[in-house]
Design a protein around this motif. Sequence first.
Motif, PDB file in Angstrom:
ATOM      1  N   MET A  72       0.848  -1.193   0.000  1.00  0.00           N
ATOM      2  CA  MET A  72       0.000   0.000   0.000  1.00  0.00           C
ATOM      3  C   MET A  72       0.885   1.244   0.000  1.00  0.00           C
ATOM      4  N   PRO A  73       0.507   2.271  -0.763  1.00  0.00           N
ATOM      5  CA  PRO A  73       1.218   3.544  -0.652  1.00  0.00           C
ATOM      6  C   PRO A  73       1.027   4.073   0.775  1.00  0.00           C
ATOM      7  N   HIS A  74       2.075   4.600   1.370  1.00  0.00           N
ATOM      8  CA  HIS A  74       1.967   5.031   2.761  1.00  0.00           C
ATOM      9  C   HIS A  74       1.037   6.226   2.915  1.00  0.00           C
ATOM     10  N   HIS A  75       0.852   7.026   1.888  1.00  0.00           N
ATOM     11  CA  HIS A  75      -0.077   8.163   1.969  1.00  0.00           C
ATOM     12  C   HIS A  75      -1.485   7.685   2.313  1.00  0.00           C
ATOM     13  N   ALA A  76      -1.824   6.470   1.908  1.00  0.00           N
ATOM     14  CA  ALA A  76      -3.169   5.938   2.159  1.00  0.00           C
ATOM     15  C   ALA A  76      -3.338   5.398   3.572  1.00  0.00           C
ATOM     16  N   THR A  77      -2.250   5.080   4.257  1.00  0.00           N
ATOM     17  CA  THR A  77      -2.352   4.442   5.566  1.00  0.00           C
ATOM     18  C   THR A  77      -1.736   5.242   6.704  1.00  0.00           C
ATOM     19  N   CYS A  78      -1.124   6.367   6.434  1.00  0.00           N
ATOM     20  CA  CYS A  78      -0.433   7.148   7.463  1.00  0.00           C
ATOM     21  C   CYS A  78      -1.414   7.585   8.548  1.00  0.00           C
ATOM     22  N   ALA A  79      -1.036   7.347   9.803  1.00  0.00           N
ATOM     23  CA  ALA A  79      -1.887   7.721  10.940  1.00  0.00           C
ATOM     24  C   ALA A  79      -1.822   9.214  11.226  1.00  0.00           C
ATOM     25  N   ALA A  80      -0.829   9.909  10.703  1.00  0.00           N
ATOM     26  CA  ALA A  80      -0.670  11.350  10.938  1.00  0.00           C
ATOM     27  C   ALA A  80      -0.325  12.042   9.624  1.00  0.00           C
TER      28      ALA A  80
END
Length: 107
Positions: A72-80
């Motif tokens: 997954m692209p991290h932009h989609a899962t970043c908590a902050a």
Amino acid sequence: MKPATRHLTHCSRCRAPIVWCLTTANGRRQPVDFEPTEEGNVAVMQGPDGVLYVRTVTAARPDIRPGEWRAMPHHATCAAPPPRRSSGGQRAAAGAVRPVPWQGRQG
């Protein structure tokens, strides 16, 4: 397959483990989650130069090739995630005239 730990780094905002990849479309850097997932919409592979490359999994190319893994692209899962930027800044009202400094006549 999983990326090598030498590629591992952490998100500066949420501290989640990520890897930086180059997109195959335009060579831009993209953060991707370190852990592979079947729900991922990108395919990551390590090139012969040791660099990680990422491409989008599309309907036209849904297959995962040997040596690739889904992530997954991290932009989609970043908590902050970072705050959203405005798309145009301050725009002038329609039909407005830009003020020009007054210039006196020279005589």
